[in-house]
Each structure stands twice: as structure tokens, then as C-alpha cells.
Design an enzyme around this catalytic site. Structure first.
Site, PDB file in Angstrom:
ATOM      1  N   LYS A 204       0.894  29.323  71.105  1.00 23.36           N
ATOM      2  CA  LYS A 204      -0.027  30.352  71.602  1.00 23.36           C
ATOM      3  C   LYS A 204      -0.404  30.026  73.037  1.00 23.36           C
ATOM      4  O   LYS A 204      -0.359  28.869  73.462  1.00 23.36           O
ATOM      5  CB  LYS A 204      -1.273  30.438  70.720  1.00 23.36           C
ATOM      6  CG  LYS A 204      -2.057  29.145  70.643  1.00 23.36           C
ATOM      7  CD  LYS A 204      -3.149  29.215  69.600  1.00 23.36           C
ATOM      8  CE  LYS A 204      -3.754  27.829  69.433  1.00 23.36           C
ATOM      9  NZ  LYS A 204      -4.244  27.559  68.138  1.00 23.36           N
ATOM     10  N   THR A 205      -0.774  31.077  73.785  1.00 26.36           N
ATOM     11  CA  THR A 205      -1.188  30.899  75.168  1.00 26.36           C
ATOM     12  C   THR A 205      -2.016  32.096  75.596  1.00 26.36           C
ATOM     13  O   THR A 205      -1.902  33.177  75.004  1.00 26.36           O
ATOM     14  CB  THR A 205       0.017  30.731  76.113  1.00 26.36           C
ATOM     15  OG1 THR A 205      -0.457  30.435  77.418  1.00 26.36           O
ATOM     16  CG2 THR A 205       0.896  31.963  76.150  1.00 26.36           C
ATOM     17  N   HIS A 206      -2.840  31.894  76.604  1.00 27.67           N
ATOM     18  CA  HIS A 206      -3.550  32.995  77.255  1.00 27.67           C
ATOM     19  C   HIS A 206      -2.957  33.258  78.635  1.00 27.67           C
ATOM     20  O   HIS A 206      -3.528  34.001  79.425  1.00 27.67           O
ATOM     21  CB  HIS A 206      -5.040  32.666  77.413  1.00 27.67           C
ATOM     22  CG  HIS A 206      -5.808  32.726  76.138  1.00 27.67           C
ATOM     23  ND1 HIS A 206      -6.977  32.047  75.954  1.00 27.67           N
ATOM     24  CD2 HIS A 206      -5.582  33.390  74.978  1.00 27.67           C
ATOM     25  CE1 HIS A 206      -7.443  32.277  74.748  1.00 27.67           C
ATOM     26  NE2 HIS A 206      -6.614  33.082  74.131  1.00 27.67           N
TER      27      HIS A 206
ATOM     28  N   ARG B 222      -6.087  43.583  73.439  1.00 26.25           N
ATOM     29  CA  ARG B 222      -7.089  44.424  72.795  1.00 26.25           C
ATOM     30  C   ARG B 222      -7.758  45.352  73.788  1.00 26.25           C
ATOM     31  O   ARG B 222      -7.669  45.174  74.998  1.00 26.25           O
ATOM     32  CB  ARG B 222      -8.108  43.574  72.057  1.00 26.25           C
ATOM     33  CG  ARG B 222      -8.967  42.726  72.935  1.00 26.25           C
ATOM     34  CD  ARG B 222      -9.787  41.671  72.218  1.00 26.25           C
ATOM     35  NE  ARG B 222     -10.378  42.105  70.984  1.00 26.25           N
ATOM     36  CZ  ARG B 222     -10.982  41.298  70.117  1.00 26.25           C
ATOM     37  NH1 ARG B 222     -11.067  40.017  70.368  1.00 26.25           N
ATOM     38  NH2 ARG B 222     -11.501  41.751  69.016  1.00 26.25           N
TER      39      ARG B 222
ATOM     40  N   TYR C 105      -4.781  44.742  68.926  1.00 25.58           N
ATOM     41  CA  TYR C 105      -5.630  44.401  67.785  1.00 25.58           C
ATOM     42  C   TYR C 105      -5.890  45.630  66.949  1.00 25.58           C
ATOM     43  O   TYR C 105      -5.928  45.571  65.724  1.00 25.58           O
ATOM     44  CB  TYR C 105      -6.967  43.826  68.276  1.00 25.58           C
ATOM     45  CG  TYR C 105      -6.916  42.363  68.596  1.00 25.58           C
ATOM     46  CD1 TYR C 105      -7.491  41.446  67.729  1.00 25.58           C
ATOM     47  CD2 TYR C 105      -6.301  41.885  69.759  1.00 25.58           C
ATOM     48  CE1 TYR C 105      -7.460  40.081  68.025  1.00 25.58           C
ATOM     49  CE2 TYR C 105      -6.270  40.542  70.052  1.00 25.58           C
ATOM     50  CZ  TYR C 105      -6.852  39.643  69.179  1.00 25.58           C
ATOM     51  OH  TYR C 105      -6.813  38.324  69.460  1.00 25.58           O
TER      52      TYR C 105
END
Length: 126
Positions: free
Chosen positions: A31-33, A53, A123
Site C-alpha cells: 500500500k502507498t499514498h 474517495r 470508496y
């Protein structure tokens, strides 16, 4: 946490942890932002799920995240608990949030929409 062990942050596996990353059983999930442009070149052809989102929902979620972890993040964005003051800062100042403005992040990723290796999810669609 157990989630971080099962799905580690991409940044924690680079570059000095290549052997640890390669030793993980397949399929490997990270995972990463990060912005798309921050991905290492060898990762841009991997299968990617980009989840984003609604900006209003993101702002509320980010506010509560910062408020909860304020002691850890050393962030003064929410020290007075004023959501509107916080929102004005994050909506206009690219330097306030480490990953830049919400729209800059999403626009950069959505520019890759034709890529066959990236699945785009919101989302709201999940």
C-alpha cells in the site's frame, strides 16, 4: 500491526529491503499514498488498484485522522478543533498535506486511466 505485516507500506520495502520484499510469498501486496510520479519506474507496469474517495469524505476522514494522531504527526492543523479552518488550509495550500492537494493527487492518477494494469475504484463504488 498485523495488517502492516500482511500488506506493508511500499516505502518501507525500498530500496534496502529488496531481499525481504522478494522473500514475501506471492502474490505480494503493498500500500502507498504516493503520487503516481513518485512510484519507482519498475513499479509502474505492475498491477495496481488505485482507490480514491469523494473530496468531501476525504477531508472529513483526514481531519479525524490528523486529530487522532496529532501527537504523532506534530501537526497543528487541528489544534483548535476548527474543521472550517482546517478545510481552508488543506483545500488551498499544497504544502500543508504531505501528498499535496487532493485534486492534484487524483488528477495525476486519473491521467493513467487508459493503463490496462491499473484498476480505478472509488470508496463509493465499493
Amino acid at each position: 500491526t498485523q495488517l502492516d505485516q500482511q500488506v506493508p507500506w511500499l516505502q518501507k520495502t525500498m530500496p534496502n529491503m529488496v531481499s525481504e520484499r522478494e522473500a514475501m510469498p506471492s502474490p505480494r501486496i503493498f500500500k502507498t499514498h504516493d503520487l503516481y510520479s513518485w512510484l519507482p519506474p519498475q513499479w509502474t507496469d505492475r498491477r495496481i488498484i488505485y482507490c480514491y474517495r469523494n473530496p468531501k469524505d476525504w477531508a472529513v476522514s483526514h481531519y479525524h485522522h490528523i486529530k487522532t494522531f496529532n501527537y504523532y504527526l506534530h501537526c497543528n492543523l487541528v489544534e483548535r478543533g476548527d474543521f472550517m479552518e482546517y478545510f481552508k488550509k488543506i483545500a488551498r495550500d499544497r504544502k500543508v498535506v504531505p501528498y499535496g492537494l487532493w485534486e492534484d493527487h487524483v488528477i495525476e492518477w486519473l491521467a493513467q486511466k487508459g493503463a490496462e494494469n491499473i484498476l480505478f475504484l472509488t470508496y463509493e463504488d465499493m
